[in-house]
Scaffold this motif. Structure first.
Motif, mmCIF file in Angstrom:
data_model
loop_
_atom_site.group_PDB
_atom_site.id
_atom_site.type_symbol
_atom_site.label_atom_id
_atom_site.label_comp_id
_atom_site.label_asym_id
_atom_site.label_seq_id
_atom_site.Cartn_x
_atom_site.Cartn_y
_atom_site.Cartn_z
ATOM 1 N N ALA A 120 12.306 13.787 -4.599
ATOM 2 C CA ALA A 120 11.496 14.924 -3.805
ATOM 3 C C ALA A 120 9.943 14.710 -3.621
ATOM 4 C CB ALA A 120 11.626 16.114 -4.863
ATOM 5 N N GLY A 121 9.473 15.313 -2.678
ATOM 6 C CA GLY A 121 8.200 15.434 -2.194
ATOM 7 C C GLY A 121 7.985 15.027 -0.678
ATOM 8 N N HIS A 122 7.049 15.997 -0.299
ATOM 9 C CA HIS A 122 6.914 15.659 1.268
ATOM 10 C C HIS A 122 6.802 14.275 1.888
ATOM 11 C CE1 HIS A 122 2.631 16.225 0.680
ATOM 12 N NE2 HIS A 122 2.474 15.794 2.002
ATOM 13 N N VAL A 123 5.828 13.511 1.055
ATOM 14 C CA VAL A 123 5.355 12.352 1.676
ATOM 15 C C VAL A 123 6.674 11.404 1.630
ATOM 16 C CG1 VAL A 123 4.069 10.474 1.132
ATOM 17 C CG2 VAL A 123 3.116 12.513 0.751
ATOM 18 N N LEU A 140 4.850 2.837 8.407
ATOM 19 C CA LEU A 140 4.305 4.187 7.954
ATOM 20 C C LEU A 140 5.367 4.593 6.974
ATOM 21 C CD1 LEU A 140 2.524 5.474 10.984
ATOM 22 C CD2 LEU A 140 1.298 4.963 8.698
ATOM 23 N N GLY A 141 6.514 4.441 7.500
ATOM 24 C CA GLY A 141 7.974 4.955 6.689
ATOM 25 C C GLY A 141 7.836 4.330 5.371
ATOM 26 N N LEU A 142 7.641 2.991 5.186
ATOM 27 C CA LEU A 142 7.742 2.138 4.207
ATOM 28 C C LEU A 142 6.480 2.613 3.306
ATOM 29 C CD1 LEU A 142 8.450 -1.429 5.479
ATOM 30 C CD2 LEU A 142 10.195 0.089 4.352
ATOM 31 N N MET A 143 5.249 2.812 3.952
ATOM 32 C CA MET A 143 3.935 2.978 3.065
ATOM 33 C C MET A 143 4.233 4.322 2.644
ATOM 34 S SD MET A 143 1.361 0.916 5.370
ATOM 35 C CE MET A 143 -0.029 1.735 4.854
ATOM 36 N N MET A 144 4.892 5.287 3.072
ATOM 37 C CA MET A 144 5.131 6.647 2.357
ATOM 38 C C MET A 144 6.382 6.464 1.562
ATOM 39 S SD MET A 144 4.248 9.255 5.272
ATOM 40 C CE MET A 144 4.435 8.477 7.011
ATOM 41 N N ARG A 145 6.876 5.343 1.217
ATOM 42 C CA ARG A 145 8.226 5.179 0.240
ATOM 43 C C ARG A 145 9.386 5.943 0.619
ATOM 44 N NH1 ARG A 145 5.041 1.795 -0.823
ATOM 45 N NH2 ARG A 145 4.304 1.041 -2.792
ATOM 46 N N ASP A 186 9.883 12.453 1.898
ATOM 47 C CA ASP A 186 10.601 12.862 2.966
ATOM 48 C C ASP A 186 10.122 12.508 4.371
ATOM 49 O OD1 ASP A 186 12.891 14.509 3.170
ATOM 50 O OD2 ASP A 186 11.788 16.323 3.778
ATOM 51 N N TYR A 187 8.967 12.624 4.565
ATOM 52 C CA TYR A 187 8.288 12.053 6.012
ATOM 53 C C TYR A 187 8.651 10.817 6.058
ATOM 54 C CZ TYR A 187 5.622 16.125 7.826
ATOM 55 O OH TYR A 187 5.392 17.231 8.312
ATOM 56 N N GLY A 188 8.309 10.014 4.940
ATOM 57 C CA GLY A 188 8.711 8.545 5.140
ATOM 58 C C GLY A 188 10.209 8.253 5.462
ATOM 59 N N THR A 189 11.044 8.914 4.774
ATOM 60 C CA THR A 189 12.477 8.711 5.326
ATOM 61 C C THR A 189 12.453 8.932 6.887
ATOM 62 O OG1 THR A 189 12.921 9.357 3.253
ATOM 63 C CG2 THR A 189 14.957 9.568 4.753
ATOM 64 N N LEU A 214 0.858 -1.234 0.107
ATOM 65 C CA LEU A 214 -0.015 0.058 -0.175
ATOM 66 C C LEU A 214 1.017 1.378 -0.098
ATOM 67 C CD1 LEU A 214 -2.620 -0.931 2.848
ATOM 68 C CD2 LEU A 214 -3.055 -0.378 0.423
ATOM 69 N N LYS A 215 0.489 2.396 -0.583
ATOM 70 C CA LYS A 215 1.184 3.664 -0.407
ATOM 71 C C LYS A 215 0.227 4.685 -0.069
ATOM 72 C CE LYS A 215 3.743 6.591 -3.462
ATOM 73 N NZ LYS A 215 4.199 7.173 -4.692
ATOM 74 N N MET A 216 0.510 5.324 0.815
ATOM 75 C CA MET A 216 0.262 6.412 1.880
ATOM 76 C C MET A 216 0.348 7.842 1.158
ATOM 77 S SD MET A 216 0.036 5.300 5.750
ATOM 78 C CE MET A 216 -1.599 6.154 5.985
ATOM 79 N N ASN A 217 -0.600 8.627 1.167
ATOM 80 C CA ASN A 217 -0.287 10.020 0.894
ATOM 81 C C ASN A 217 -0.605 10.748 2.080
ATOM 82 O OD1 ASN A 217 1.295 10.617 -1.585
ATOM 83 N ND2 ASN A 217 -0.508 9.476 -2.803
ATOM 84 N N LEU A 218 0.045 11.217 2.881
ATOM 85 C CA LEU A 218 -0.546 11.859 4.126
ATOM 86 C C LEU A 218 -0.142 13.352 4.089
ATOM 87 C CD1 LEU A 218 0.836 9.645 7.002
ATOM 88 C CD2 LEU A 218 -1.525 9.720 6.045
ATOM 89 N N SER A 219 -0.963 14.182 4.635
ATOM 90 C CA SER A 219 -0.858 15.561 4.523
ATOM 91 C C SER A 219 0.346 15.971 5.511
ATOM 92 C CB SER A 219 -1.825 16.407 4.827
ATOM 93 O OG SER A 219 -2.295 16.079 6.151
ATOM 94 N N HIS A 220 1.054 16.991 5.693
ATOM 95 C CA HIS A 220 2.093 17.432 6.595
ATOM 96 C C HIS A 220 1.280 17.225 8.032
ATOM 97 C CE1 HIS A 220 5.157 19.336 4.334
ATOM 98 N NE2 HIS A 220 4.377 19.618 3.529
#
Lengths: 61, 139
Positions: B105-108, B55-60, B110-113, A2-8
């Motif tokens: 690049a991308g905030h998602v 969650l980190g993995l799912m945010m790639r 970056d959060y994942g990392t 699954l891939k998640m797209n969360l807001s800040h």
């Protein structure tokens, strides 16, 4: 996977929640103190999140 | 006349007492607490570290590889690699199963990392707690 797209906001709240749980568990000596400290940390995280967000919004002009 | 104060250092606890707990705490987050008879706290630690890593993995998020260069690059990449590695079995499994994400690049992403490194750093706190329990500095 699954891939998640969360807001800040969502990502920061999840980070705050999980980090507060661990800080509560490892820091204090009784369960009551742990719960209290965990909630306190979460409150500080959320306050910092809103404070910094407003600061960046107002500073951006 | 000046008085000299002798501060006696706390005796170092025997390695056999804490190494198994700390090693298990690294390999399986919360495992040290389970070994030391604290299943409730172990469960919370396992759940928190596992969820943050997942969650980190799912945010790639990207995994750090150690790199040297200027001081800032070395601190970021070696520190990030140690942070990733501190997640124990989660890191090992994800690498063995072929997880590989380029740093894009991308905030998602970056959060994942940051979530991947954060999971490892939370596990470092759990390892320190397991050490303190094993050496009876804490309940």
């Amino acid at each position: 996977m699954l891939k998640m797209n969360l807001s800040h906001f969502e990502a920061a709240i999840l980070f705050a929640l999980l980090t507060s749980a661990v800080l509560g568990v490892v820091t204090k000596r009784t369960d009551r103190e742990r719960m209290r400290y965990g909630l306190q940390c979460f409150g500080y995280f959320v306050a910092a999140l809103f404070g910094l967000s407003w600061l960046m919004y107002l500073g951006h002009g | 006349m000046a008085e000299t104060q002798v501060i006696s250092a706390e005796p170092r606890p025997p390695a056999g007492k804490w190494i198994p707990a700390v090693a298990l705490a690294w390999l399986i987050p919360g495992g040290g607490h389970f070994l030391l008879g604290r299943p409730g706290r172990g469960g919370v630690l396992f759940g928190s570290v596992a969820l943050m890593f997942l969650l980190g993995l799912m945010m790639r998020g990207a995994m750090f590889q150690p790199q040297s260069g200027d001081i800032l690059t070395t601190v970021i990449y070696v520190g990030g690699f140690i942070g990733d590695l501190a997640s124990g079995i989660f890191y090992l499994l994800s690498v063995w199963l072929g997880y590989s994400q380029a740093d894009v690049a991308g905030h998602v992403h970056d959060y994942g990392t940051k979530f991947l490194v954060g999971a490892g750093l939370l596990n470092v706190l759990a390892m320190v707690d397991a050490f303190e329990i094993a050496t009876r500095r804490k309940d």
